[in-house]
Design a protein around this motif. Structure first.
Motif, PDB file in Angstrom:
ATOM      1  N   GLU A  85       0.876  -1.105  -0.063  1.00 58.70           N
ATOM      2  CA  GLU A  85      -0.166  -0.291   0.023  1.00 58.70           C
ATOM      3  C   GLU A  85       1.107   1.302  -0.074  1.00 58.70           C
ATOM      4  OE1 GLU A  85      -3.749   1.340   2.285  1.00 58.70           O
ATOM      5  OE2 GLU A  85      -2.162   1.491   3.730  1.00 58.70           O
ATOM      6  N   ARG A  86       1.921   1.496   0.851  1.00 59.85           N
ATOM      7  CA  ARG A  86       2.944   2.296   0.978  1.00 59.85           C
ATOM      8  C   ARG A  86       3.294   2.900  -0.482  1.00 59.85           C
ATOM      9  NH1 ARG A  86       3.794   0.226   5.950  1.00 59.85           N
ATOM     10  NH2 ARG A  86       5.809  -0.907   5.383  1.00 59.85           N
ATOM     11  N   GLU A  87       3.891   1.658  -1.014  1.00 59.66           N
ATOM     12  CA  GLU A  87       4.452   1.990  -2.350  1.00 59.66           C
ATOM     13  C   GLU A  87       3.433   2.114  -3.656  1.00 59.66           C
ATOM     14  OE1 GLU A  87       7.526  -1.257  -3.455  1.00 59.66           O
ATOM     15  OE2 GLU A  87       7.069  -2.014  -1.121  1.00 59.66           O
ATOM     16  N   VAL A  88       2.409   1.800  -3.536  1.00 61.98           N
ATOM     17  CA  VAL A  88       1.256   1.791  -4.860  1.00 61.98           C
ATOM     18  C   VAL A  88       1.086   3.698  -4.401  1.00 61.98           C
ATOM     19  CG1 VAL A  88       0.809  -0.287  -5.485  1.00 61.98           C
ATOM     20  CG2 VAL A  88      -0.652   0.968  -3.787  1.00 61.98           C
ATOM     21  N   LEU A  89       0.827   3.978  -3.303  1.00 62.77           N
ATOM     22  CA  LEU A  89       0.440   5.416  -2.914  1.00 62.77           C
ATOM     23  C   LEU A  89       1.573   6.329  -3.440  1.00 62.77           C
ATOM     24  CD1 LEU A  89      -1.407   4.911   0.481  1.00 62.77           C
ATOM     25  CD2 LEU A  89      -2.688   5.250  -1.797  1.00 62.77           C
ATOM     26  N   ALA A  90       2.662   5.833  -3.179  1.00 61.43           N
ATOM     27  CA  ALA A  90       3.926   6.755  -3.261  1.00 61.43           C
ATOM     28  C   ALA A  90       3.935   6.880  -4.931  1.00 61.43           C
ATOM     29  CB  ALA A  90       5.111   6.181  -2.701  1.00 61.43           C
ATOM     30  N   LEU A  91       3.691   5.940  -5.697  1.00 59.74           N
ATOM     31  CA  LEU A  91       3.681   5.979  -7.107  1.00 59.74           C
ATOM     32  C   LEU A  91       2.490   6.606  -7.735  1.00 59.74           C
ATOM     33  CD1 LEU A  91       4.713   2.042  -7.613  1.00 59.74           C
ATOM     34  CD2 LEU A  91       5.854   4.040  -8.308  1.00 59.74           C
ATOM     35  N   GLY A  92       1.591   7.056  -7.078  1.00 62.78           N
ATOM     36  CA  GLY A  92       0.316   7.833  -7.678  1.00 62.78           C
ATOM     37  C   GLY A  92      -1.082   7.311  -7.455  1.00 62.78           C
ATOM     38  N   ALA A  93      -1.204   5.923  -6.784  1.00 66.62           N
ATOM     39  CA  ALA A  93      -2.550   5.385  -6.706  1.00 66.62           C
ATOM     40  C   ALA A  93      -3.202   6.125  -5.654  1.00 66.62           C
ATOM     41  CB  ALA A  93      -2.403   3.915  -6.282  1.00 66.62           C
ATOM     42  N   ARG A  94      -4.506   5.917  -5.679  1.00 68.26           N
ATOM     43  CA  ARG A  94      -5.394   6.597  -4.495  1.00 68.26           C
ATOM     44  C   ARG A  94      -6.298   5.700  -3.956  1.00 68.26           C
ATOM     45  NH1 ARG A  94     -10.537   8.143  -6.413  1.00 68.26           N
ATOM     46  NH2 ARG A  94     -10.405   8.092  -8.508  1.00 68.26           N
ATOM     47  N   PRO A  95      -6.540   5.505  -2.674  1.00 68.05           N
ATOM     48  CA  PRO A  95      -7.379   4.464  -2.057  1.00 68.05           C
ATOM     49  C   PRO A  95      -8.675   4.828  -2.293  1.00 68.05           C
ATOM     50  CG  PRO A  95      -6.662   6.158  -0.247  1.00 68.05           C
ATOM     51  CD  PRO A  95      -5.749   6.528  -1.586  1.00 68.05           C
ATOM     52  N   LEU A  96      -9.515   3.665  -2.710  1.00 65.74           N
ATOM     53  CA  LEU A  96     -10.788   3.859  -2.889  1.00 65.74           C
ATOM     54  C   LEU A  96     -11.576   2.958  -1.816  1.00 65.74           C
ATOM     55  CD1 LEU A  96     -10.919   2.826  -6.505  1.00 65.74           C
ATOM     56  CD2 LEU A  96     -11.295   4.992  -5.457  1.00 65.74           C
ATOM     57  N   ASP A  97     -10.990   1.877  -1.297  1.00 67.45           N
ATOM     58  CA  ASP A  97     -11.667   1.059  -0.012  1.00 67.45           C
ATOM     59  C   ASP A  97     -10.923   0.414   0.622  1.00 67.45           C
ATOM     60  OD1 ASP A  97     -13.226  -0.656   1.366  1.00 67.45           O
ATOM     61  OD2 ASP A  97     -14.356  -1.560  -0.224  1.00 67.45           O
ATOM     62  N   THR A  98     -10.152   1.087   1.544  1.00 72.33           N
ATOM     63  CA  THR A  98      -8.972   0.430   2.368  1.00 72.33           C
ATOM     64  C   THR A  98      -9.354   0.701   3.768  1.00 72.33           C
ATOM     65  OG1 THR A  98      -8.077   2.716   2.409  1.00 72.33           O
ATOM     66  CG2 THR A  98      -7.443   1.295   0.411  1.00 72.33           C
ATOM     67  N   GLU A  99     -10.611   0.950   4.185  1.00 76.04           N
ATOM     68  CA  GLU A  99     -10.720   0.977   5.684  1.00 76.04           C
ATOM     69  C   GLU A  99     -10.485  -0.046   6.499  1.00 76.04           C
ATOM     70  OE1 GLU A  99     -11.250   4.221   7.061  1.00 76.04           O
ATOM     71  OE2 GLU A  99     -10.672   4.881   4.846  1.00 76.04           O
ATOM     72  N   ASP A 100     -11.164  -1.417   6.085  1.00 73.45           N
ATOM     73  CA  ASP A 100     -11.335  -2.573   6.793  1.00 73.45           C
ATOM     74  C   ASP A 100     -10.034  -3.417   6.518  1.00 73.45           C
ATOM     75  OD1 ASP A 100     -11.646  -4.875   8.013  1.00 73.45           O
ATOM     76  OD2 ASP A 100     -13.545  -5.554   6.706  1.00 73.45           O
ATOM     77  N   ARG A 101      -9.033  -2.885   7.559  1.00 72.18           N
ATOM     78  CA  ARG A 101      -7.690  -3.348   7.526  1.00 72.18           C
ATOM     79  C   ARG A 101      -7.762  -4.890   7.849  1.00 72.18           C
ATOM     80  NH1 ARG A 101      -5.344   0.614   4.609  1.00 72.18           N
ATOM     81  NH2 ARG A 101      -3.223   0.402   5.905  1.00 72.18           N
ATOM     82  N   LYS A 102      -8.963  -5.655   8.220  1.00 68.00           N
ATOM     83  CA  LYS A 102      -8.736  -7.091   8.675  1.00 68.00           C
ATOM     84  C   LYS A 102      -9.184  -8.003   7.331  1.00 68.00           C
ATOM     85  CE  LYS A 102     -10.288  -6.437  13.226  1.00 68.00           C
ATOM     86  NZ  LYS A 102     -11.299  -6.498  14.339  1.00 68.00           N
ATOM     87  N   ARG A 103      -9.557  -7.143   6.235  1.00 65.70           N
ATOM     88  CA  ARG A 103      -9.801  -8.004   5.058  1.00 65.70           C
ATOM     89  C   ARG A 103      -8.426  -8.335   4.150  1.00 65.70           C
ATOM     90  NH1 ARG A 103     -13.790  -3.989   1.796  1.00 65.70           N
ATOM     91  NH2 ARG A 103     -11.818  -3.282   1.636  1.00 65.70           N
TER      92      ARG A 103
END
Length: 121
Positions: A85-103
């Motif tokens: 997640e850290r890497e794709v966000l640094a590359l320019g991705a944006r979160p759409l549905d990342t709230e449930d960290r247990k999934r």
């Protein structure tokens, strides 16, 4: 016997080279094309090849709305969801549905707006 085999998954986008660079950084591979190309291939990456096609007037999908359907998405297998997640966000991705960290998966949009999932393998 099948009629055909899958050659590539092609993503429409406003800037094929920029999107190819994003996915090359995420999954590896070599970019075939240049800044003037309306079509760019990502080759030598594990899995099904990706290609990127210039689409004038491109409008990204609006996830999860039905009036702007995503039509498809990529599931990308990763060892460590938090690190990926850290890497794709640094590359320019944006979160759409990342709230449930247990999934076992999280949903993002690439820089052109296509949804993709990082999935724990």
């Amino acid at each position: 016997m099948p009629i055909a085999t899958l050659g590539a998954v092609v993503l429409d986008c406003p800037d094929p080279l920029a999107l190819a660079r994003f996915y090359a950084a995420v999954i590896g591979g070599t970019i075939k094309g240049d800044s003037d190309s309306r079509w760019v291939d990502l080759v030598d990456a594990p899995g099904t090849p990706l290609a990127f096609q210039a689409a004038p007037g491109f409008v990204p999908p609006r996830w999860p709305r039905t009036d702007g359907s995503q039509q498809f998405h990529l599931d990308l297998a990763v060892e460590d969801l938090d690190a990926a997640e850290r890497e794709v966000l640094a590359l320019g991705a944006r979160p759409l549905d990342t709230e449930d960290r247990k999934r076992s998966f999280r949903v993002y949009a690439d820089p052109a707006g296509h949804p993709f999932c990082l999935c724990a393998c």
